[in-house]
Enzyme design. Sequence first.
Site, PDB file in Angstrom:
ATOM      1  N   SER A  67       0.838  -1.390  -0.320  1.00 13.42           N
ATOM      2  CA  SER A  67      -0.044   0.367  -0.340  1.00 13.42           C
ATOM      3  C   SER A  67       0.998   1.630   0.140  1.00 13.42           C
ATOM      4  CB  SER A  67      -1.171  -0.037   1.021  1.00 13.42           C
ATOM      5  OG  SER A  67      -2.222   0.904   1.220  1.00 13.42           O
ATOM      6  N   HIS A  68       0.507   1.893   1.730  1.00  9.94           N
ATOM      7  CA  HIS A  68       1.515   3.362   1.248  1.00  9.94           C
ATOM      8  C   HIS A  68       3.079   2.994   2.090  1.00  9.94           C
ATOM      9  CE1 HIS A  68      -1.527   2.261   4.101  1.00  9.94           C
ATOM     10  NE2 HIS A  68      -0.585   3.316   5.424  1.00  9.94           N
TER      11      HIS A  68
ATOM     12  N   ASP B 173      -2.658   6.329  -3.173  1.00 12.67           N
ATOM     13  CA  ASP B 173      -1.284   6.248  -2.712  1.00 12.67           C
ATOM     14  C   ASP B 173      -0.618   4.917  -3.418  1.00 12.67           C
ATOM     15  OD1 ASP B 173      -3.683   3.685  -2.415  1.00 12.67           O
ATOM     16  OD2 ASP B 173      -2.337   3.189  -0.199  1.00 12.67           O
TER      17      ASP B 173
ATOM     18  N   ARG C 256      -6.418   4.825  -1.663  1.00 10.06           N
ATOM     19  CA  ARG C 256      -6.695   5.667  -1.254  1.00 10.06           C
ATOM     20  C   ARG C 256      -6.961   7.155  -1.910  1.00 10.06           C
ATOM     21  NH1 ARG C 256      -2.896   6.039   4.565  1.00 10.06           N
ATOM     22  NH2 ARG C 256      -4.172   3.680   5.291  1.00 10.06           N
TER      23      ARG C 256
ATOM     24  N   LYS D 169     -11.116  -0.446  -1.238  1.00  5.55           N
ATOM     25  CA  LYS D 169     -11.332   1.003  -1.074  1.00  5.55           C
ATOM     26  C   LYS D 169     -10.877   1.835  -2.667  1.00  5.55           C
ATOM     27  CE  LYS D 169      -7.257   1.712   1.373  1.00  5.55           C
ATOM     28  NZ  LYS D 169      -7.544   0.907   3.152  1.00  5.55           N
TER      29      LYS D 169
HETATM   30  C1  G1P Z   1      -4.138   2.323   7.937  1.00  2.13           C
HETATM   31  C2  G1P Z   1      -5.258   2.853   8.287  1.00  2.13           C
HETATM   32  C3  G1P Z   1      -6.490   1.612   8.169  1.00  2.13           C
HETATM   33  C4  G1P Z   1      -6.407   0.914   6.653  1.00  2.13           C
HETATM   34  C5  G1P Z   1      -5.145   0.412   6.311  1.00  2.13           C
HETATM   35  C6  G1P Z   1      -5.384  -0.123   5.417  1.00  2.13           C
HETATM   36  O1  G1P Z   1      -4.052   0.484   9.456  1.00  2.13           O
HETATM   37  O2  G1P Z   1      -5.397   3.107   9.862  1.00  2.13           O
HETATM   38  O3  G1P Z   1      -7.878   2.469   7.897  1.00  2.13           O
HETATM   39  O4  G1P Z   1      -7.619   0.350   6.431  1.00  2.13           O
HETATM   40  O5  G1P Z   1      -3.906   1.220   7.173  1.00  2.13           O
HETATM   41  O6  G1P Z   1      -5.173   0.154   3.966  1.00  2.13           O
HETATM   42  P1  G1P Z   1      -3.375   0.878  11.022  1.00  2.13           P
HETATM   43  O7  G1P Z   1      -2.610   1.469  10.551  1.00  2.13           O
HETATM   44  O8  G1P Z   1      -3.671   1.288  11.772  1.00  2.13           O
HETATM   45  O9  G1P Z   1      -3.294  -0.446  11.024  1.00  2.13           O
HETATM   46 ZN    ZN Z   2      -3.330   1.373  -0.216  1.00  2.00          ZN
END
Ligand code: G1P
Ligand code: ZN
Length: 544
Positions: free
Chosen positions: A113-114, A278, A283, A377
Amino acid sequence: MKIDNVTTTPFDDQRPGTSGLRKKVSRFTQPHYLENFIQSILSVVEPRAGATLVLGGDGRYHNAEAIQVILRMAAANGIGRVLVGRDGILSTPAASCVIRKHGAAGGIILSASHNPGGPQGDFGVKFNTANGGPAPETVTETIYRHSREIREYRIAAHGDIPLGRTGRHTLGTMSVEVIDPVADYAELMERLFDFDRIHALFNSDAFRMRFDALHAVTGPYAHAILERRLGAPPGTVVHGTPLPDFGGGHPDPNLVYAHELVDALYAADAPDFGAASDGDGDRNMILGRHCFVTPSDSLAVLAANAHLVPGYRLGLRGVARSMPTSRAVDRVAAAQGIDCYETPTGWKFFGSLLDAGRVTLCGEESFGTGSDHVREKDGLWAVLFWLNLLALKRQPVAALLREHWRTFGRDYYTRHDYEGIDSAAAHAMIDTLREGLGSLPGRRVGARNTVYADDFAYTDPVDGSVSTGQGIRIVFDDDARIVFRLSGTGTEGATLRVYLERFEPDPERHDLDPQAALADLIAAANELAAIERHTGRTAPDVIT
Ligand code: G1P
Ligand code: ZN
């Protein structure tokens, strides 16, 4: 086709977190590490012989090599057909779309992801089920248990499949279809949104946009949809070529990591609309000229206006938000007389509500917004939704937001992240908070009285599954709220997230800076959790 049964030993750290298995590249590239996890997925899921699997990733370092390994393992495990994005690319929402459209048994998405990429960065593997959504906890836990006992994996002895061009190949008895990563997704977007109106908006001299793909996977999608299909001038999309290390950046669309975009939108000659996505494209961050829309507000605005958009013209069945997301969307749901569900953090909790037709829109404060069009998402979807609204209303983003607050009130909101803190200290802090929950109601903190405190637990109303320990919630007499939880996606130490919010009904008081508007709550959070004493930190690393 020759199949090798390779003897292996289990790794003890293959439990998927909030969103798949995420580790440092150096961990993932250890001999057998990826293979063990992929075999655990394939053994647990046991797709019927000849089933279709979708495969792609966000293009980060190690994506290309991992795709070839997975193709060989899929063939050895009886998969009939793999749909793989050209160059191994598929954004997370596009993968969800392809799984659903082509009736696949599931999909494997390679992404962290990010999180940063590159040899020193992170890599990740997510498994999505046939509904196109992240595997639920029951599945990921079974995969994890399997990974603790694995002794052998199966892999076909075969050379690399060329993925640079769309077309069909065979790998033993398995067919590999290299697909255009954008086509199915773009077609779905065109059905949901009024492309003609958005096209007209881009053609009017009065509107300029900047989309920052942060050198990550949405670049090709944004070039194709915004510029080529919707007529946005070339140059609207910046950093649009996916790079294995995301150009050394942190592909997270928030006020800190997407600062170049933020600076552009706050400059004197700022465009009218700004957006970013992202690493894997799920995102979104929405900005107007000199204006930032919090993800919680964005969800509320989309919900309030959904009936104006073709794909949602019949109205919403219900909405859902993660617990730490502000309650702005609850106010819209109440006004529309529809249900609003509060789920734990993580997109996987929305799946059963979407599948059961209970909700149409859902979102998280962490820059995640989506709907029942896929089971992830979806960053670009949110951007197109906003573009559709702006094309209809021909109003600046800031004016639209202000109008929303005038109608529903404003939920001042901020999140403070303390990253890379000592894991034991972070857990000790949360444990202390948890143990003290019972004594909180009635306690005075600053100018407020605590009325309610718990450790959030959720019972899925559709399948009855229970998730506990999902975050400490503390609610005050004016309904202001503080939430504490530890991240489930980090790969280094622990990350503490503190979520703060309070409601302001008075339009005369909607112009405050959120940090100032929430200053007393921020102080209360420090007092309640003794953040400095536990972590040694005096200030958060990231404020959104
Ligand atoms: C984070 C975000 C959460 C999202 C997830 C994946 O998780 O807070 O809302 O679904 O990334 O993108 P966290 O690191 O807080 O567990
Ligand atoms: Zn992502």
